[in-house]
Motif scaffolding. Structure first.
Motif, PDB file in Angstrom:
ATOM      1  N   UNK A  66       0.782  -1.229   0.000  1.00 45.84           N
ATOM      2  CA  UNK A  66       0.000   0.000   0.000  1.00 45.84           C
ATOM      3  C   UNK A  66       0.810   1.273   0.000  1.00 45.84           C
ATOM      4  N   UNK A  67       2.066   1.184  -0.355  1.00 48.90           N
ATOM      5  CA  UNK A  67       2.963   2.321  -0.265  1.00 48.90           C
ATOM      6  C   UNK A  67       2.450   3.638  -0.806  1.00 48.90           C
ATOM      7  N   UNK A  69      -0.373   4.396  -2.874  1.00 50.45           N
ATOM      8  CA  UNK A  69      -1.550   3.985  -3.621  1.00 50.45           C
ATOM      9  C   UNK A  69      -2.084   5.089  -4.506  1.00 50.45           C
ATOM     10  N   UNK A  70      -2.064   6.308  -3.969  1.00 46.63           N
ATOM     11  CA  UNK A  70      -2.667   7.380  -4.743  1.00 46.63           C
ATOM     12  C   UNK A  70      -1.922   7.563  -6.063  1.00 46.63           C
ATOM     13  N   UNK A  72      -0.602   5.288  -7.861  1.00 48.39           N
ATOM     14  CA  UNK A  72      -0.521   4.166  -8.780  1.00 48.39           C
ATOM     15  C   UNK A  72      -1.858   3.851  -9.407  1.00 48.39           C
ATOM     16  N   UNK A  73      -1.821   3.663 -10.668  1.00 54.67           N
ATOM     17  CA  UNK A  73      -3.049   3.482 -11.412  1.00 54.67           C
ATOM     18  C   UNK A  73      -3.001   2.225 -12.255  1.00 54.67           C
ATOM     19  N   UNK A  75      -1.662  -1.928 -12.931  1.00 58.73           N
ATOM     20  CA  UNK A  75      -2.123  -3.242 -12.519  1.00 58.73           C
ATOM     21  C   UNK A  75      -1.028  -3.952 -11.752  1.00 58.73           C
ATOM     22  N   UNK A  77      -0.553  -4.388  -8.769  1.00 59.86           N
ATOM     23  CA  UNK A  77      -0.983  -5.209  -7.649  1.00 59.86           C
ATOM     24  C   UNK A  77      -1.571  -6.538  -8.122  1.00 59.86           C
ATOM     25  N   UNK A  78      -1.766  -6.688  -9.419  1.00 56.67           N
ATOM     26  CA  UNK A  78      -2.230  -7.977  -9.923  1.00 56.67           C
ATOM     27  C   UNK A  78      -1.044  -8.838 -10.343  1.00 56.67           C
ATOM     28  N   UNK A  80       1.751 -10.784  -9.280  1.00 55.67           N
ATOM     29  CA  UNK A  80       2.401 -11.441  -8.146  1.00 55.67           C
ATOM     30  C   UNK A  80       2.375 -12.945  -8.314  1.00 55.67           C
ATOM     31  N   UNK A 110      -3.154  -7.748   3.414  1.00 51.67           N
ATOM     32  CA  UNK A 110      -3.161  -7.495   1.975  1.00 51.67           C
ATOM     33  C   UNK A 110      -2.524  -8.662   1.235  1.00 51.67           C
ATOM     34  N   UNK A 113      -4.672 -11.863   1.574  1.00 52.71           N
ATOM     35  CA  UNK A 113      -5.871 -11.871   0.738  1.00 52.71           C
ATOM     36  C   UNK A 113      -5.511 -12.272  -0.690  1.00 52.71           C
ATOM     37  N   UNK A 114      -4.396 -11.743  -1.163  1.00 49.77           N
ATOM     38  CA  UNK A 114      -3.987 -12.096  -2.522  1.00 49.77           C
ATOM     39  C   UNK A 114      -3.456 -13.523  -2.591  1.00 49.77           C
ATOM     40  N   UNK A 117      -6.530 -15.595  -2.811  1.00 51.96           N
ATOM     41  CA  UNK A 117      -7.260 -15.537  -4.072  1.00 51.96           C
ATOM     42  C   UNK A 117      -6.531 -16.373  -5.123  1.00 51.96           C
ATOM     43  N   UNK A 118      -5.219 -16.307  -5.094  1.00 50.92           N
ATOM     44  CA  UNK A 118      -4.465 -17.123  -6.033  1.00 50.92           C
ATOM     45  C   UNK A 118      -4.558 -18.615  -5.696  1.00 50.92           C
TER      46      UNK A 118
END
Ligand SMILES: Nc1ncnc2c1ncn2[C@@H]1O[C@H](COP(=O)(O)OP(=O)(O)OP(=O)(O)O)[C@@H](O)[C@H]1O
Ligand SMILES: [Mg+2]
Lengths: 439, 322
Positions: A66-67, A69-70, A72-73, A75, A77-78, A80, A110, A113-114, A117-118
């Motif tokens: 979450x370093x 976040x503002x 970064x736009x 992907x 975070x997808x 990994x 964080x 959760x990922x 999901x994976x």
């Protein structure tokens, strides 16, 4: 639909995650609880496997990712990997590896959760809406952690139902497969030793006696380090952590007496000393000699002073203390059913030595009290039994698989609908699965 | 990027391990799920060196009517055995006979067997693609007015009811193959995410991804599905219909296998992404909460301390300067 599909059982440990479906006798996937993300390693408190982390704000709410976040736009975070793929990715440039679980507890939500999901979509390949989930937690897990878990399971994944069980209780259920266990009771003392920590947990009829639990800061990773240090001292051609771990798992065993074992090595060196071939990256092959570490490494459970200077109580004494501080009416049951669980209890003769040492302690105490009673009172003795069984390695997972396949399991779960009605606090309580009255 | 594999990872890794040169045979018995109501049973009932892989699929009967058996015969010919009790189709891998085979052949077998679900579910697509090819041929002989009914209208709709409430419909025409997914959202939040996500698909072509198939999204059943039993839709229902239009360039013999694999995983891919997006939003929310908490923490002490008496270690007191 969720009524016919097998439950998904996930046991996420400090070192390894065990994933699979209820009803099977082994997990479908066992891989490191590691996640590799873009950027440097560490952060977010996710250094469960002892690799030093970059210092980070000690706040469990903040995620490593979450370093900014503002700013970064994209992907990223997808982007990994988890498990073995994470370790592979992290050995190249660009990725850093994180361990979201530390000492058995989830520290970076964080990442977790990922990771989940994976695990669910890429490895288990299930639509979580179609399945009930059985997750495990360490003893004394704070209720907030349970709620966080429920939030993720229900709100992100819409899982059909959720049950969270304490690893030790599941480990007891796993021991039912042993022929030494006659009654399927959930009373016993569980010694769960994995990668990060060793717990001794007394359980009475399915309920953990929280006030008597003891943890020992010695577990698989420490033993690996110890083996590594011995290899280094001797100047072996390869003393990587990986090699030390392989040697530990393949060659180590527990001996009845260290002094005698040393002389045995001297008497029959051909038998005792081993060789281990390592293929190093680059195709070169070297041979590492394996010597006294074979029995010295697991010995640190019984004589911690050979490894550590601040923790000195041998494991058998800890077990004895745990039982002695438990309510008097369950002690007999706790001595009679000492169940091993987790990867670091797999050393040959680990259970046998433990049983002998605990028995000695118990017998000495009984004798002592008989002497003090001046021969008036005679004790009938206490039955001490340490249960070694085939499902020990993935004990908590296997216990979960066993209970997750029972017909009543799904009715013990909390459902998504209940969660929506009551909120995350609903998971603070679960009815006891596999306890008295159920099959 | 978060792509889903077409093959079953467990079957793949298990077979690869067992076929490795230095592997020792061991018994296995696993019943595992896969997406879309598929269950596999991987076992060694006879001997450790004979691995039986069985599959059961909810929509097996439909798949058979679309020619699944022929496709499976083609893909698994010599490995097919009598279906295991309770399963629809079984193949057996004999490790002993495979041991002497070259590595490429082993790899190919691993690949094939791990694609069992994909291949079984490819049947309606393969059939529709073939039908497209023949309609395209016939259409060459007519102008759009003179074409006979069958050519103008295109072929039958092939329905695959692969989940309890969701289905895939495939229909071939002389210039395209239309694939329609009916999709149900169990949750309002998911529906919203889903819409945003689908809009991206719909817009992809506008943004110049010209090779992408045309995608349409609507809440009531599209015209192509008229007369299909069991359709739901309209305002207030949580059903959506996603239509992919595959053009001849997606249907060439070179492209066709990849197209089938890809489109099959659409639903799971879609739901995976909805969930990943939620995870992303959650991480932002956690971050926000942490920030707020920090602000709160910073705010508190000043009030509590104001005007309070304090003691030094030696016992003298003083007032904090407000
Ligand atoms: N045959 C073996 N002999 C000795 N140690 C082993 C063996 N197999 C695995 N281990 C060790 O067991 C550890 C992993 O055990 P386990 O999977 O139970 O831990 P975990 O659940 O990830 O961690 P924890 O329970 O601490 O959260 C590793 O340190 C591994 O080296
Ligand atoms: Mg564990």
């Amino acid at each position: 639909m969720a009524s016919q599909t097998p439950a998904v059982v996930m046991d996420n440990g400090t070192g390894y995650s065990k994933l699979g479906f209820a009803g099977n006798d082994s997990p479908s996937f066992v891989f490191p609880t590691a996640i590799a993300t873009k950027g440097p390693a560490g952060g977010g408190g996710g250094t469960g496997s002892g690799r030093p982390a970059v210092a980070n704000k000690p706040n469990f709410l903040s995620g490593g990712a979450g370093g900014h976040l503002s700013g970064k736009r994209g992907t990223e975070d997808l982007d990994f990997f988890i498990g073995d793929e994470a370790l592979t990715a992290a050995s190249g440039p660009g990725y850093g590896v994180h361990y979201p679980i530390r000492h058995g507890q989830i520290e970076n939500w964080d990442h977790m959760e990922r990771f989940w999901s994976n695990s669910i979509f890429k490895y288990l390949r299930v639509e979580p809406e179609d399945h009930h989930f059985l997750l495990t937690e360490p003893p004394l897990n704070p209720p907030e952690n349970r709620e966080n878990t429920a939030e993720i399971m229900f709100e992100s994944f819409n899982c059909a139902g959720l049950y969270i069980a304490v690893q030790a209780v599941l480990a007891l259920a796993a021991s039912w497969t042993s022929s030494k266990v006659q009654d399927r009771s959930l009373t016993g003392t569980v010694i769960d030793s994995g990668e990060g920590v060793t717990h001794v947990i007394p359980v009475a009829e399915g309920y953990v006696i929280g006030s008597s639990i003891k943890s020992i800061p010695i577990a698989g990773r420490d033993i690996t380090y110890f083996v590594q240090s011995l290899l280094r001292d001797r100047g072996e051609p390869d003393s990587s952590l990986r090699t030390a771990e392989r040697i530990k798992e393949e060659f180590c065993y527990v001996c009845p007496d260290v002094v005698k074992e040393f002389s045995r090595f001297d008497r029959e060196p051909e038998d005792r000393f081993k060789k281990y071939d390592v293929r190093q990256p680059g195709g070169r092959s070297v041979t590492v000699d394996v010597g006294y570490e074979r029995f010295l490494a697991p010995e640190i459970f019984f004589n911690p002073e050979i490894y550590s200077s601040d923790f000195l109580t041998p494991l058998p004494n800890i077990v004895d203390t745990v039982i002695q501080t438990s309510p008097i009416d369950v002690r007999r049951g706790l001595y009679k059913n000492i169940v091993l669980s987790g990867g670091s209890t797999l050393y040959k003769d680990f259970g046998r030595r433990l049983q002998r040492d605990i028995r000695h302690l118990v017998d000495a105490r009984i004798k002592d009290s008989e002497v003090r009673a001046g021969g008036q009172a005679r004790s009938g003795g206490l039955d001490v039994q340490v249960i070694t069984h085939k499902r020990q390695r993935h004990g908590p997972w296997f216990g979960g698989s066993l209970l997750g396949q029972t017909p009543e399991f799904k009715s013990y779960c909390h459902t998504k609908a209940e969660y929506e009605e009551i909120g995350p606090s609903i998971v603070r309580r679960f009815a006891l699965l596999g306890g008295p009255g159920s099959t | 990027m978060l792509l889903l594999d077409y093959q079953n990872v467990l079957i793949e890794s298990l077979l690869r391990d067992r076929l490795a040169p230095d592997a020792s045979p061991s018994s296995v018995d696993q019943i595992v799920s896969d997406f879309d109501n598929v269950t596999f049973h991987i076992s060694t009932p006879e001997s450790k060196s004979k691995i039986l892989v069985s599959i059961t699929i909810k929509c097996w009967k439909e798949l058979v009517t679309y020619g699944a058996q022929a496709i499976l015969d083609r893909e698994y010919g010599p490995y097919i055995v009598q279906p295991e009790q309770g399963y629809d189709f079984s193949v057996q891998v004999d490790l002993d006979t495979m041991a002497s085979k070259p590595q490429e052949e082993k790899d190919e077998l691993v690949r094939r067997v791990s694609l069992l679900k994909r291949n079984a579910m490819a049947a309606p697509f393969e059939q529709a693609f073939d039908e497209f090819a023949s309609l395209q041929d016939q259409a060459k002989n007519y102008s759009s007015e003179t074409a006979p009914q069958g050519v103008r209208e295109g072929g039958e709709v092939r329905a695959i009811h692969y989940r309890e409430e969701e289905a895939i419909y495939v229909k071939a025409s002389h210039d395209r193959v239309t694939v329609i997914f009916s999709t149900v959202f169990k949750e309002e939040t998911d529906r919203v995410y889903g819409k945003v996500f689908l809009q991206e698909f719909v817009d992809a072509r506008k943004r110049g991804v010209q090779n992408a198939p045309q995608v349409l999204f609507r809440h009531d059943a599209p015209m192509e599905l008229q007369g299909q039993p069991g359709l739901r839709g309209g305002r207030g229902e949580n059903v959506g219909y996603v239509t992919f239009v595959l053009f001849p360039r997606h249907l060439t013999p070179q492209k066709r296998d990849e197209t089938i694999s890809h489109i099959q995983t659409f639903r799971d891919y879609f739901h995976y992404h909805i969930k990943a997006s939620k995870a992303y939003i959650h991480s932002r929310m956690r971050r926000r909460t942490a920030d707020f908490l920090q602000v709160l923490r910073r705010a508190r002490p000043e009030e509590a301390d104001a005007g309070k008496e304090r003691k030094t270690a030696s016992g003298r007191t003083f007032r904090a300067q407000a």
